[in-house]
Design an enzyme around this catalytic site. Structure first.
Site, mmCIF file in Angstrom:
data_model
loop_
_atom_site.group_PDB
_atom_site.id
_atom_site.type_symbol
_atom_site.label_atom_id
_atom_site.label_comp_id
_atom_site.label_asym_id
_atom_site.label_seq_id
_atom_site.Cartn_x
_atom_site.Cartn_y
_atom_site.Cartn_z
ATOM 1 N N ASP A 1 -15.635 -8.774 5.045
ATOM 2 C CA ASP A 1 -14.436 -8.684 5.883
ATOM 3 C C ASP A 1 -14.506 -7.461 6.797
ATOM 4 O O ASP A 1 -13.543 -6.702 6.922
ATOM 5 C CB ASP A 1 -13.181 -8.626 5.009
ATOM 6 N N VAL B 1 0.846 -1.192 0.000
ATOM 7 C CA VAL B 1 0.000 0.000 0.000
ATOM 8 C C VAL B 1 0.885 1.246 0.000
ATOM 9 O O VAL B 1 1.791 1.378 0.829
ATOM 10 C CB VAL B 1 -0.931 0.019 1.235
#
Length: 391
Positions: A209, A95
């Site tokens: 999730d 990321v």
């Protein structure tokens, strides 16, 4: 027998051979899987809401992802974006924080595992999921902008950069600074999460999730954003099918509903279960069940949620219903669950105001006082309406 049950049994057998679990534990877990697996349950790979479950031999999976990527550094360009700094390694890959070239604000770039580029079927499935999620336009859902490709690293996602912190970090900071997290403030944030989930569910999109690290909170505590909507779960399911080295689930173990462990179809009720686990975590500072995947699977299938002491009965009652073993026994919507956390007496105590304000600004301020826990207007529904309309 579904393929997910077969995979889970195989991985349990591998753990038995390696001496990681006893024969008694193996027999008990296999019995649980058989007992809770319906005869006609079929894991359909074409169903975007069906997960592949199992016990990972590499729980994080991050090391294998990082090792296969061509290194990037700050100031490198991916498409039209300039990389600023590496934020970390998440469930979908590396990321980065990046900058838009024409000053439209910073973005987050998530470099996806390279295996995705090598399988046309699963790439197309991920693209389809991305297009569905990109159409989610909601104030409490983090916007996703693009799915792009670069020959150096493969595919990457571009989404809005949020000046925010994860729900669990926000909770710890507030407790360190103020000594506690006020119940009404928590309710406000949970209601925003529930509103976002219900909006997605109306479009037949399931997150799969929900957990504290997938909920971002603004520094002021006034705004939440749900992130990684459905895509992280889709990525894990895809990687589980493509990888011969590990088998992962579509969710995060402590938050997973029974139907996720059993590899059954996941619905809005699956997200509600995870939201209830998140609520328990935010109220107590800990998860209701802890242990490895074997222990957490048994708890999800057999154990009831522990009772939280010193809270209204409505809280424990709502948590118990939202974590029912059967999805149909849970609340109709996530927002209904959050509302059920508050008793009627808590919703409508006597107001200090002799009459309802008519000025919009006064209505907004009164609604704000409800959320801050200062006082509650006599009409709970109007208070919520005033605040949300003004906000």
């Amino acid at each position: 027998m579904s393929s997910s049950s077969s995979n889970l049994k195989t991985l349990l057998l591998e753990r038995l051979v390696r001496g990681e679990i006893s024969q008694e534990e193996y027999d008990r877990m296999v019995g649980l899987i058989d007992e809770h697996q319906p005869v006609d349950a079929v894991t359909d790979p074409s169903d975007p809401y069906v997960s592949v479950t199992g016990l990972p031999t590499d729980p994080g999976g991050a090391s294998s992802i990082v090792g296969q990527l061509q290194p990037l550094t700050a100031d490198d360009r991916l498409g039209k974006y300039t990389l600023v700094e590496k934020i970390g390694v998440g469930g979908m890959g590396i990321v980065w924080k990046a900058r838009h070239p024409i000053g439209e604000g910073d973005v987050v770039i998530k470099v996806l595992p390279p295996e995705l580029s090598r399988d046309a079927v699963h790439l197309e499935k991920f693209r389809a999921s991305f297009e569905i999620v990109r159409r989610l336009n909601h104030q409490f859902i983090c916007p996703i902008y693009d799915l792009e490709h670069d020959p150096r690293v493969g595919y990457y996602l571009v989404m809005k950069f949020l000046e925010a912190e994860t729900f669990d970090v926000y909770r710890r900071r507030l407790i360190n600074e103020a000594g506690r997290l006020r119940f009404n403030r928590l309710l406000k944030l949970l209601e925003q999460v529930a509103i976002a989930l219900d909006a997605a569910h109306r479009q037949k999109i399931v997150h799969r999730d929900i957990k504290s690290s997938n909920i971002m909170v603004s520094p002021s505590g006034e705004q939440v954003w749900v992130i990684d909507f459905g895509l992280a779960a889709e990525m894990r399911s895809t990687m589980a099918l493509l990888s011969k080295e590990r088998m992962e689930s579509s969710g995060t173990y402590p938050y997973m509903a029974p139907e996720q462990w059993k590899g059954q179809r996941q619905t809005a009720a699956t997200d509600q279960y995870a939201l209830a686990i998140l609520t328990y975590e935010m109220l107590t500072g800990r998860l209701p069940f802890e242990g490895d995947a074997t222990v957490l699977c048994r708890c999800a299938l057999e154990e009831s949620l522990p009772t939280i002491p010193k809270v209204p009965d409505s809280v424990n009652d709502a948590l118990t219903r939202a974590t029912s073993k059967e999805p149909d026994a849970r609340f109709q919507t996530c927002r209904e669950f959050v509302r059920a956390l508050v008793t009627e007496n808590q919703k409508r105590p006597k107001s200090n105001h002799s009459k309802e304000p008519t000025d919009p600004e006064e209505q907004y301020q009164l609604g704000l006082k409800y959320y801050e826990g200062v006082e509650v207007p006599q009409d709970y529904e109007k208070a919520v309406y005033w605040f949300q309309k003004a906000a």
